[in-house]
Design a protein around this motif. Structure first.
Motif, short mmCIF file in Angstrom:
data_model
loop_
_atom_site.label_atom_id
_atom_site.label_comp_id
_atom_site.label_asym_id
_atom_site.label_seq_id
_atom_site.Cartn_x
_atom_site.Cartn_y
_atom_site.Cartn_z
N LEU A 193 -11.28 -31.29 -114.95
CA LEU A 193 -11.19 -32.74 -114.85
C LEU A 193 -10.01 -33.20 -115.68
O LEU A 193 -9.86 -32.79 -116.84
CB LEU A 193 -12.49 -33.38 -115.35
N ASN A 194 -9.16 -34.04 -115.10
CA ASN A 194 -7.98 -34.50 -115.83
C ASN A 194 -7.95 -36.02 -115.86
O ASN A 194 -8.31 -36.69 -114.89
CB ASN A 194 -6.70 -33.94 -115.24
N VAL A 195 -7.51 -36.55 -116.99
CA VAL A 195 -7.33 -37.99 -117.18
C VAL A 195 -5.84 -38.24 -117.33
O VAL A 195 -5.17 -37.60 -118.15
CB VAL A 195 -8.09 -38.48 -118.43
N THR A 201 -0.61 -36.37 -117.70
CA THR A 201 -1.99 -35.98 -117.98
C THR A 201 -2.20 -35.93 -119.48
O THR A 201 -1.48 -35.23 -120.20
CB THR A 201 -2.30 -34.60 -117.36
N CYS A 202 -3.19 -36.67 -119.96
CA CYS A 202 -3.43 -36.75 -121.41
C CYS A 202 -4.71 -36.05 -121.84
O CYS A 202 -4.88 -35.75 -123.02
CB CYS A 202 -3.45 -38.20 -121.87
N ILE A 203 -5.65 -35.77 -120.91
CA ILE A 203 -6.90 -35.08 -121.26
C ILE A 203 -7.22 -34.09 -120.15
O ILE A 203 -7.14 -34.42 -118.96
CB ILE A 203 -8.08 -36.06 -121.44
N LEU A 204 -7.58 -32.88 -120.54
CA LEU A 204 -8.10 -31.88 -119.63
C LEU A 204 -9.45 -31.42 -120.14
O LEU A 204 -9.62 -31.15 -121.33
CB LEU A 204 -7.15 -30.68 -119.51
N PHE A 205 -10.42 -31.31 -119.21
CA PHE A 205 -11.79 -30.96 -119.60
C PHE A 205 -12.38 -30.05 -118.53
O PHE A 205 -12.29 -30.34 -117.34
CB PHE A 205 -12.63 -32.24 -119.75
#
Length: 411
Positions: A193-195, A201-205
């Motif tokens: 999941l990317n934000v 892209t600032c967050i990868l989960f």
């Protein structure tokens, strides 16, 4: 006939499903599970004896059948959209699992989609067995209702992702650890999941299993919703150079809960002791129905700012290497289980995870046990050699040609 080890591609799957799109096949039922592998049928049926969860005989009683042991995850992920595009189906999502009152169109082909309940964590095989048994009953109940109504139909039973992934031999033989940064497409059945903020892209989960348990009874499996269908609202997430918040909002994740929000709060600070910046997951917050607020403090989840963080097990259990510690009374009502967690909230390059800092140190309990055992054995060997070196021989021996050697004995 499928040879051993062959994985059916998306193109091959479309060819196999072509007979379902003929004029004679008017009705199609798709049973979709979150994860399933061909090994589950033999493992659960043989390991638990009379508790075999697969009691349905629809495969044996049907006039024709096809079993595909391994299908590419990309093909099964877009199976529903492919079926919708193949024909002008009347799509119906079966939610109440009772098709006796369902209106089946006689003029148009019908596509019935039944979402089966998700399986429990792989660490709890009994719960998984019960979930598979319940899904098997659902399949039998739906197909029996259609047969009693005299409706001719075809059935597809599959899952979005496999439950058992075999390790590749070429990866096992490598000496260094390979995580998502190097083999994202090969090792994962779905992307992380990317934000994004703009084009960045600032967050990868990512997690292979993301589950919660409310009040020690209600199991909430968010894996499929978060990563496969991505039916999650991430608009409240915030990104900056020093603070990052990953907000996951779910609508009706399970019966009895209308809304659920999970927040991961991360910071990026400079530490003089190491003379570098470190990113830290400080806390995890759960908000149920906008009222009940639970907060967890996080231990042992940190990495250099340029790296991502990876851990095999993260949750509220004391046995996990990375723990979520309840910080208020409401948090004590929640149990969190996250397996194969990888998260990064800073310095993301090319929309991919950076090198992973693992929660497992270089000196694991197994290494310590090996070192202690080796030291004990080495000490025994040293003591034995020392004792052998202390042995001395007699300086005088009995000569048969000379006088007898007399050794007086005194009391």
């Amino acid at each position: 006939a499928m040879h051993e080890g062959h994985v059916v591609s998306a193109q091959e799957l479309t060819e196999f499903l072509q007979p379902l799109f003929t004029q004679n096949s008017r009705n199609l039922v798709l049973f979709l599970q979150d994860r399933l592998s061909i090994d589950d049928f033999t493992y659960f049926s043989e390991s638990y004896g009379n508790k075999n969860p697969f009691q349905n005989e629809i495969l044996q009683s049907s006039p024709s059948s096809l079993v595909l042991p391994a299908v590419d995850c990309k093909a099964t992920k877009y199976l529903l959209s492919f079926l919708q595009e193949s024909r002008d189906w009347k799509l119906t999502n079966v939610t109440n699992l009772n098709v006796s009152q369902l209106e089946v169109s006689a003029s148009n082909p019908n596509l019935l989609v039944v979402q089966l309940q998700p399986l429990a964590s792989s660490l709890k095989e009994i719960s998984t067995l019960e979930a598979i048994a319940e899904n098997d009953k659902i399949i039998g109940r739906v197909t029996m209702d259609l047969q009693e109504r005299g409706i001719h139909f075809s059935v597809i039973y599959t899952a979005v992702r496999p439950s058992r992934i075999s390790r590749r031999t070429d990866v096992v033989t490598e000496l260094r650890r390979q995580l998502m940064a190097a083999e994202e497409e090969d090792s994962l059945s779905y992307p992380p999941l990317n934000v994004t903020t703009g084009n960045h892209t600032c967050i990868l989960f990512y997690a292979s299993n993301f589950s919660l348990k409310a009040s020690s009874s209600v199991l909430i499996d968010l894996t499929n919703t978060t990563f496969v269908t991505q039916n999650v609202d991430i608009s409240a997430s915030e990104c900056s150079d020093s603070n990052t918040t990953l907000s996951l909002k779910y609508t009706n994740p399970v019966n009895g809960i209308s809304s659920l929000e999970i927040r991961f709060l991360m910071t990026n600070k400079f530490y003089e002791g190491s003379a570098r910046k470190w990113s830290t997951l400080d806390s995890v917050e759960i908000v149920q129905d906008g009222e009940k607020f639970a907060k967890f403090n996080v231990s042992a989840i940190s990495a250099p700012a340029e790296y991502s963080f990876h851990c095999q097990l993260v949750g509220t259990s004391n046995l996990y290497p990375a723990r979520l510690v309840p910080s208020n009374d409401e948090a004590k009502n929640w149990h969190v289980f996250i397996s194969k967690l990888q998260i990064q909230g800073f310095n993301i390059i090319n929309n991919q995870f950076s090198y992973a800092s693992d929660c497992t140190g270089f000196f694991t309990p197994g290494i310590w046990m090996g070192l202690v055992t080796s030291i004990i054995l080495l000490w025994i060997l040293t003591y034995g050699i020392h004792m052998i070196m202390q042995l001395t021989t007699n300086n005088r021996f009995d000569d048969p040609k000379g006088p007898a050697l007399s050794v007086p004995q005194t009391e």
